[in-house]
Design a protein around this motif. Structure first.
Motif, PDB file in Angstrom:
ATOM      1  N   THR A   1      33.981  25.634  77.477  1.00 50.45           N
ATOM      2  CA  THR A   1      34.556  25.653  76.036  1.00 50.45           C
ATOM      3  C   THR A   1      35.285  27.072  76.278  1.00 50.45           C
ATOM      4  O   THR A   1      36.370  27.329  75.465  1.00 50.45           O
ATOM      5  CB  THR A   1      33.459  26.044  75.359  1.00 50.45           C
ATOM      6  N   MET A   2      34.995  28.307  76.895  1.00 49.74           N
ATOM      7  CA  MET A   2      35.294  29.600  76.838  1.00 49.74           C
ATOM      8  C   MET A   2      36.815  29.501  77.739  1.00 49.74           C
ATOM      9  O   MET A   2      37.862  30.052  77.001  1.00 49.74           O
ATOM     10  CB  MET A   2      34.617  30.722  77.525  1.00 49.74           C
ATOM     11  N   ALA A   3      36.615  28.839  78.776  1.00 53.30           N
ATOM     12  CA  ALA A   3      38.008  28.608  79.487  1.00 53.30           C
ATOM     13  C   ALA A   3      38.932  27.863  78.792  1.00 53.30           C
ATOM     14  O   ALA A   3      40.290  28.327  78.734  1.00 53.30           O
ATOM     15  CB  ALA A   3      37.756  27.878  80.915  1.00 53.30           C
TER      16      ALA A   3
ATOM     17  N   GLY B   1      40.167  30.439  75.921  1.00 44.52           N
ATOM     18  CA  GLY B   1      41.196  31.007  76.446  1.00 44.52           C
ATOM     19  C   GLY B   1      42.492  30.698  76.618  1.00 44.52           C
ATOM     20  O   GLY B   1      43.687  31.546  76.225  1.00 44.52           O
ATOM     21  N   VAL B   2      42.895  29.521  77.156  1.00 44.17           N
ATOM     22  CA  VAL B   2      43.906  28.750  77.573  1.00 44.17           C
ATOM     23  C   VAL B   2      44.624  28.560  76.372  1.00 44.17           C
ATOM     24  O   VAL B   2      45.863  28.856  76.105  1.00 44.17           O
ATOM     25  CB  VAL B   2      43.818  27.703  78.201  1.00 44.17           C
TER      26      VAL B   2
ATOM     27  N   ALA C   1      34.893  30.180  69.922  1.00 41.94           N
ATOM     28  CA  ALA C   1      34.408  29.469  70.947  1.00 41.94           C
ATOM     29  C   ALA C   1      33.569  30.437  71.808  1.00 41.94           C
ATOM     30  O   ALA C   1      32.688  30.468  72.257  1.00 41.94           O
ATOM     31  CB  ALA C   1      35.710  28.836  71.605  1.00 41.94           C
ATOM     32  N   PHE C   2      34.350  31.907  71.915  1.00 40.45           N
ATOM     33  CA  PHE C   2      33.843  32.914  72.590  1.00 40.45           C
ATOM     34  C   PHE C   2      32.510  33.311  72.043  1.00 40.45           C
ATOM     35  O   PHE C   2      31.495  33.552  72.460  1.00 40.45           O
ATOM     36  CB  PHE C   2      34.819  34.060  72.726  1.00 40.45           C
TER      37      PHE C   2
ATOM     38  N   ALA D   1      42.800  37.829  82.224  1.00 37.10           N
ATOM     39  CA  ALA D   1      41.612  38.283  82.654  1.00 37.10           C
ATOM     40  C   ALA D   1      40.238  37.617  82.432  1.00 37.10           C
ATOM     41  O   ALA D   1      39.426  37.440  83.148  1.00 37.10           O
ATOM     42  CB  ALA D   1      41.495  39.587  82.436  1.00 37.10           C
ATOM     43  N   THR D   2      40.402  37.300  81.243  1.00 40.50           N
ATOM     44  CA  THR D   2      39.297  36.755  80.602  1.00 40.50           C
ATOM     45  C   THR D   2      38.821  35.320  81.340  1.00 40.50           C
ATOM     46  O   THR D   2      37.728  34.659  81.651  1.00 40.50           O
ATOM     47  CB  THR D   2      39.099  36.540  79.213  1.00 40.50           C
ATOM     48  N   VAL D   3      40.116  34.537  81.033  1.00 37.88           N
ATOM     49  CA  VAL D   3      39.776  33.134  81.852  1.00 37.88           C
ATOM     50  C   VAL D   3      39.537  33.263  83.211  1.00 37.88           C
ATOM     51  O   VAL D   3      38.692  32.406  83.947  1.00 37.88           O
ATOM     52  CB  VAL D   3      41.124  32.399  81.492  1.00 37.88           C
TER      53      VAL D   3
END
Length: 412
Positions: A71-73, A76-77, A108-109, A171-173
């Motif tokens: 979900t986070m990936a 991020g995209v 989402a995050f 950087a987050t992804v």
């Protein structure tokens, strides 16, 4: 566990919040470059909150179905697509859609880590862990504008902050995809169906019942009692918090202060707020949730009511600075309360669908509050609008006093 996995638990939200905090103050400027007037620029900036409001329930569904990491990936995209929209938008509708998409991904995050804390962190220090999570968002919104100021001084172009946000998202992804996954590193406590917990000695025939996942809307209906009571109290806290961000700058303008003085007063209030975020978790873990929620709401409600009668006083600037500090203290003491209460009342085996509903309620309070302030100020006066916010705060305090002991017992 929190110290060992802190970079993976808190790192994605810190990076996202820093980038978002750098971009948010300049969204009206970017909108103005595309021909927006002041009301239209404000609507473009408000699309961020609307996007987050719309994203909570889908984020809850995604976390429940595919997990926090995916979900986070994915968020991020998608947010990177929103950043591209900010950089390349040829018109205001495209810009507004990009801002809406970024807000949608922010949900989402927030929800992924909220769900993780609910299922993995022991009750004994849940509030402190969630106050730290709330502090990461406060850190981004507090430090982000200073980063934006530095980037503007160096490059002289507000789009530099958008590039910075994009770098934070990359950087987050990368951190989410290639770092260790806390969801698999820390096992969730085992939960058993109550129907299977007692051995009656009878022969079991047929299929053994296995608890299934409830959908988002079925979860909302099943927990309608707590959502319609404690959830509305939480929405009132979110409304008062959001009103603070609108009322203080407007109040400074209405009493004739210059921009630097207003920025200083609002900045000091924000610094007090940020400095107290961990104290709220300490209070909730040691003395109970009500001991943080009630003082915070009383302080903010009384602060707004008192501020509303100082507009025409000779020392209005002094009272403005004083009550801005009081509101900063109240908001700081409320750090992590909404996250903690949501975790307390969520079903522990599958919290994500419930938390999506909970966060939708609280975000709705925050989204509607500026509209309420604007409407009352236009119809009556800013003082009247400020007083109404104070009444909402005190009513919320009464609601917390009534419903927290019912839904959040001290011993679970």
């Amino acid at each position: 566990m929190l110290w060992r996995l802190a970079p993976m638990i808190y790192g994605p939200t810190v990076l996202f919040a820093l980038g978002e905090g750098a971009v948010v103050p300049l969204l009206p400027v970017i909108a103005a470059e595309l021909g927006a007037d002041v009301p239209t620029a404000a609507l473009v900036a408000a699309a961020l909150v609307v996007g987050q409001l719309c994203g909570n329930i889908p984020a809850g569904w995604a976390v429940a179905r595919v997990g926090e990491r995916v979900t986070m990936a994915g968020g991020g995209v998608l947010a990177l697509a929103g950043v591209a929209g900010l950089l390349l938008a040829p018109s205001l509708p495209v810009l507004a859609a990009a801002v809406l998409l970024i807000g949608f991904c922010a949900a989402a995050f927030g929800l992924a880590r909220h769900s993780f804390m609910t299922t993995r962190v022991p009750l004994a220090f849940r509030a402190r862990a969630l106050s730290l999570l709330g502090g990461t968002f406060r850190l981004g919104m507090f430090v982000g504008p200073f980063i934006a100021a530095v980037l503007l001084a160096i490059f002289g172009d507000e789009h530099a902050t958008v590039w910075f946000f994009g770098a934070c998202l990359v950087a987050t992804v990368a951190l989410v995809v290639f770092g260790p996954d806390p969801e698999t590193q820390v096992a969730a406590p085992a939960t058993r169906d109550a129907r299977l917990s007692e051995d009656t000695g009878e022969v079991v025939t047929g299929a053994i019942p296995v608890p299934g996942r409830a959908g988002v809307f079925r979860t909302m209906w099943r927990h309608r009692d707590v959502l319609s009571r404690l959830g509305l109290a939480a929405a009132s806290l979110s409304a008062v918090r959001s009103a603070r961000q609108v009322v203080l700058p407007l109040w400074g303008v209405s009493i004739g202060l210059d921009a630097q003085t207003i920025a200083l007063v609002v900045g000091v209030s924000g610094a007090i707020d940020f400095a107290l975020f961990y104290a709220s978790g300490q209070v909730m873990d040691r003395f109970g949730r009500l001991w943080a929620a009630l003082p915070a709401m009383v302080l903010m409600g009384a602060g707004f009511l008192a501020l509303s009668v100082t507009h025409d006083l000779d020392d209005s600037a002094m009272w403005f600075a004083l009550f801005a500090a009081v509101l900063g203290v109240g908001n700081g003491l409320s750090s992590g309360i909404l996250l903690t209460l949501g975790a307390d009342v969520a079903p522990q085996d599958d919290p994500a669908p419930f938390l999506g509903s909970w966060r939708t309620l609280t975000d709705a309070g925050g989204a509607l509050s500026p509209l309420l302030v604007s409407a009352i100020a236009a119809a009556l006066s800013l003082s009247a609008a400020t007083g109404v916010v104070g009444v909402i705060g005190l009513a919320g305090a009464a609601a917390f006093l009534r419903w927290v002991p019912r839904f959040v017992p001290r011993a679970r």
